[in-house]
Design an enzyme around this catalytic site. Structure first.
Site, mmCIF file in Angstrom:
data_model
loop_
_atom_site.group_PDB
_atom_site.id
_atom_site.type_symbol
_atom_site.label_atom_id
_atom_site.label_comp_id
_atom_site.label_asym_id
_atom_site.label_seq_id
_atom_site.Cartn_x
_atom_site.Cartn_y
_atom_site.Cartn_z
ATOM 1 N N LYS A 1 9.481 -0.763 14.345
ATOM 2 C CA LYS A 1 10.053 -0.453 13.026
ATOM 3 C C LYS A 1 11.120 0.623 13.166
ATOM 4 O O LYS A 1 12.186 0.559 12.564
ATOM 5 C CB LYS A 1 8.964 0.110 12.098
ATOM 6 C CG LYS A 1 8.061 -0.896 11.447
ATOM 7 C CD LYS A 1 7.249 -0.158 10.370
ATOM 8 C CE LYS A 1 5.978 -0.888 9.998
ATOM 9 N NZ LYS A 1 5.107 -0.101 9.140
ATOM 10 N N LYS B 1 0.840 -1.200 0.000
ATOM 11 C CA LYS B 1 0.000 0.000 0.000
ATOM 12 C C LYS B 1 0.876 1.251 0.000
ATOM 13 O O LYS B 1 0.698 2.161 -0.792
ATOM 14 C CB LYS B 1 -0.918 -0.041 1.229
ATOM 15 C CG LYS B 1 -1.839 1.128 1.333
ATOM 16 C CD LYS B 1 -2.803 0.984 2.502
ATOM 17 C CE LYS B 1 -3.522 2.303 2.728
ATOM 18 N NZ LYS B 1 -4.464 2.271 3.845
ATOM 19 N N HIS C 1 -4.834 -32.989 17.863
ATOM 20 C CA HIS C 1 -3.700 -33.766 18.374
ATOM 21 C C HIS C 1 -2.596 -32.873 18.917
ATOM 22 O O HIS C 1 -1.477 -33.333 19.128
ATOM 23 C CB HIS C 1 -3.165 -34.677 17.269
ATOM 24 C CG HIS C 1 -4.149 -35.765 16.927
ATOM 25 N ND1 HIS C 1 -4.189 -36.963 17.585
ATOM 26 C CD2 HIS C 1 -5.170 -35.783 16.043
ATOM 27 C CE1 HIS C 1 -5.174 -37.702 17.086
ATOM 28 N NE2 HIS C 1 -5.794 -37.007 16.153
ATOM 29 N N GLY D 1 -4.865 -1.847 4.984
ATOM 30 C CA GLY D 1 -4.042 -2.962 4.506
ATOM 31 C C GLY D 1 -4.679 -4.315 4.779
ATOM 32 O O GLY D 1 -4.749 -5.184 3.907
ATOM 33 N N ARG D 2 -5.168 -4.506 5.993
ATOM 34 C CA ARG D 2 -5.707 -5.818 6.362
ATOM 35 C C ARG D 2 -7.111 -6.055 5.806
ATOM 36 O O ARG D 2 -7.708 -7.099 6.047
ATOM 37 C CB ARG D 2 -5.672 -5.989 7.881
ATOM 38 C CG ARG D 2 -6.329 -4.876 8.660
ATOM 39 C CD ARG D 2 -5.977 -4.924 10.145
ATOM 40 N NE ARG D 2 -6.449 -3.751 10.877
ATOM 41 C CZ ARG D 2 -5.783 -2.618 10.982
ATOM 42 N NH1 ARG D 2 -4.612 -2.462 10.372
ATOM 43 N NH2 ARG D 2 -6.272 -1.611 11.687
ATOM 44 N N GLU E 1 10.486 -4.761 4.476
ATOM 45 C CA GLU E 1 10.543 -6.162 4.047
ATOM 46 C C GLU E 1 10.247 -6.282 2.554
ATOM 47 O O GLU E 1 10.954 -6.961 1.804
ATOM 48 C CB GLU E 1 9.509 -6.998 4.824
ATOM 49 C CG GLU E 1 9.783 -7.137 6.311
ATOM 50 C CD GLU E 1 9.222 -6.006 7.158
ATOM 51 O OE1 GLU E 1 8.917 -4.914 6.615
ATOM 52 O OE2 GLU E 1 9.084 -6.207 8.377
HETATM 53 O O1 F6P Z 1 2.124 -4.252 9.907
HETATM 54 C C1 F6P Z 1 1.839 -2.951 9.612
HETATM 55 C C2 F6P Z 1 1.299 -2.763 8.220
HETATM 56 O O2 F6P Z 1 1.168 -1.409 8.009
HETATM 57 C C3 F6P Z 1 -0.008 -3.482 7.939
HETATM 58 O O3 F6P Z 1 -1.111 -2.794 8.393
HETATM 59 C C4 F6P Z 1 0.053 -3.664 6.476
HETATM 60 O O4 F6P Z 1 -0.867 -4.612 6.037
HETATM 61 C C5 F6P Z 1 1.486 -4.073 6.306
HETATM 62 O O5 F6P Z 1 2.200 -3.277 7.240
HETATM 63 C C6 F6P Z 1 2.055 -3.893 4.931
HETATM 64 O O6 F6P Z 1 1.983 -2.567 4.519
HETATM 65 P P1 F6P Z 1 2.180 -2.156 3.014
HETATM 66 O O7 F6P Z 1 1.077 -2.781 2.217
HETATM 67 O O8 F6P Z 1 2.118 -0.666 3.001
HETATM 68 O O9 F6P Z 1 3.512 -2.664 2.561
#
Ligand code: F6P
Length: 548
Positions: free
Chosen positions: A512, A206, A384, A267-268, A212
């Site tokens: 972060k 987003k 289990h 995002g979620r 990452e």
């Molecule tokens: O974990 C924090 C967060 O902002 C989430 O809400 C989001 O889904 C994720 O990082 C990834 O964010 P982006 O889509 O901006 O890379």
């Protein structure tokens, strides 16, 4: 503004729990033969039986009164009308617009968002058609055989969960993979068997700033360019999904190959947007639309049904009953469907990032529990592993059992055996086994009395453990869409009652930020910042043993 736990409705629920905590669910069933029927509802292909809960009609009435005090229905309306209900970020919350299959106008700041939503859907349709038909070729002219989605959090968990759930609908000619962790192992092991000439990367973020994802995307680009040797290959092998065209361009991806979405999509909650591109590539655009259709059916129900018949609202309220009045701290999601194996992880972000908050929308600290720990594994693996604790441990763990009548892989009597476990577990959790029953059973089997008496407490089950049973005919795109939307609205309901903002995530910031400071220190080979003695020693040890 007063907190919800200061209201008379909350206090009435507290005293109601004092009565209910001594009530036995088996007695509720014995007293009312119509209980299961009265507490079963069907919405959008999902049949929910919530009768195995420690609730009576009075409990439900009181919970609905509580929802009335916080104006749950008003909040639902405000979300659907595009009001800026994410108050800390000043944004509307409109994942529902992404699956607004009626196409009615939804206004944000006076502007209808639907034309843009439809425009991106049309671009996705055309792109998906080209890749799946082989019209879109890689740099060397070969057909794309593998798609690697690079994203994390909401830009990974939703598409990954849905792709696994809809595996039976997937094209054999196009495999979809997911890389999320910045641990190099994830990327290296994913691309190892792939051919760069036939691999397409989707960089899904987003913000397009997430460490990452940007790190993995850069390494994926290196991998591609090492093999294909020409910068021009990037345009045939990289597409982006983001809200930021500027950052996509800065990364080197042509914005002609970018699919946009908007800041009013959390995002979620984004799998319904272009973040769902890997889903559409895997199962086809029509199936993706069916997923949206299912979510839309649940949205319409949530928006219009009376709270008494409102599946997500009722489940949110019953969950809250356990979290705030019965002292439950976790909620288990137990899919009896191997294809739903990533659902618990998906809902961990959905629920815990949304409702893991300690202050109200106005910033006042709450003194009641908010979001529970959400966890789970598919049955029968879970049975289990951890069901022992659900049956006989000292905590109450409300659980959702989710299963289908028909499997996509009917194999001998696997499915009847599988589902027999589902039904047996919910029955056992509710009914339990008394000390006398355990004793009688052992004596009946010829066990010596002394041994039977010794073992009886160990073989006693308290029962009264609440479960919801969600059944569907089979796991189809529509029912899956409805299921995910159901959970989204359940989370929304709870957030509204707790008075928190379910749509920000400031809690992920601090870690972060500190990681960036520490990364600089690791790069410099010297600890310079002000750390506690534990962090300093760990870092020094790491730097010393890793070398420059
Ligand atoms: O974990 C924090 C967060 O902002 C989430 O809400 C989001 O889904 C994720 O990082 C990834 O964010 P982006 O889509 O901006 O890379």
């Amino acid at each position: 503004m007063s907190l919800v736990n200061e209201t008379p409705q909350w206090k009435a629920l507290q005293s109601h729990w004092e009565t209910m905590k001594t009530v036995r669910m088996p007695d509720l069933f014995a007293d009312d033969p119509g209980r299961a029927k009265a507490m079963t509802m069907e919405v959008a292909g999902l049949r929910l039986d919530y009768s195995k809960n420690l609730v009576t009609q009075e409990t439900l009435d009181r919970l609905i009164e509580l929802a009335g005090t916080v104006d749950l229905q008003g909040w639902i309306r405000r979300m659907f009308e595009g009001e800026s209900i994410n108050n800390t970020e000043g944004r509307a919350v409109l994942h529902i617009a992404l699956r607004n299959r009626s196409n009615r106008s939804i206004l944000v700041d006076g502007e209808d968002v639907m034309p843009e939503v439809n425009r991106v859907l049309a671009r996705m349709e055309s792109f998906v058609g080209r890749v799946r038909s082989g019209d879109w070729r890689g740099y060397t002219g070969e057909r794309i055989t593998d798609v690697v989605n690079i994203g994390i959090g909401g830009s990974n968990l939703g598409p990954k969960m849905i792709c696994a759930a809809l595996a039976p609908y997937q094209s054999e000619n196009l495999r979809v993979h997911f890389v999320s962790n910045v641990d190099g192992t994830h990327l290296v092991e994913t691309v190892r068997p792939l051919d760069p000439a036939t691999t397409l990367f989707i960089v899904a973020s987003k913000t397009f700033t997430t460490q990452e994802t940007m790190t993995n995307a850069a390494s994926a680009r290196d991998w591609l360019l090492t093999a294909l040797g020409d910068q021009a290959a990037v345009a045939r092998h990289f597409v982006a999904v983001s809200t930021s065209a500027e950052k996509v361009a800065a990364f080197g991806i042509d914005t002609a190959n970018m699919f946009g979405f908007w800041d009013w999509v959390g995002g979620r909650y984004s799998l319904w947007s272009a973040i769902g591109l890997p889903i559409a590539l895997a199962v086809g655009f029509d199936r993706f639309l069916e997923l949206l259709d299912g979510a839309y059916a649940m949205d319409e129900h949530f928006r219009s049904a009376d709270l008494r018949e409102n599946m997500p609202a009722l489940m949110g309220l019953i969950g809250l009953w356990y979290a705030n009045f019965a002292g439950a701290r976790t909620h288990a999601v137990l899919p009896y469907d191997q294809s739903l194996r990533f659902l618990p992880a998906y809902l961990q972000q959905g629920d815990m990032e949304s409702n893991g908050k300690g202050v109200t929308r106005e910033g006042v600290a709450v003194d009641y529990s908010t979001g529970p720990v959400v966890w789970g594994e598919p049955g029968t693996d879970g049975q289990h592993a951890f069901y022992q604790l659900i049956h006989q441990g000292t905590q109450m763990i409300p659980a959702d059992f989710i299963g289908a009548i028909h499997s996509h892989n009917e194999l001998g009597d696997h499915h009847p055996k599988f589902m027999a476990n589902f039904f047996a577990q919910t029955e056992a959790l509710m009914r339990g086994r008394t000390h006398d029953e355990a004793l009688a059973e052992m004596l009946g089997s010829g066990m010596a009395e002394e041994k039977a008496r010794f073992l009886a407490p160990h073989r006693t089950f308290p029962g009264n453990r609440p479960t919801n049973s969600i059944l569907m005919d089979s796991l189809m795109p529509q029912t899956l869409g409805a299921l995910v939307a159901f959970y989204e609205h359940r989370i929304f309901t709870q957030g509204v009652v707790w008075g928190i903002n379910s749509f920000d995530q400031w809690g992920v910031e601090l870690g972060k930020k500190l990681a960036n400071v520490i990364l600089d220190e690791i790069r410099a080979g010297k600890v310079t910042a002000d750390h506690d003695s534990s962090t300093r020693a760990l870092l020094e040890h790491f730097i010393q043993h890793r070398g420059a």
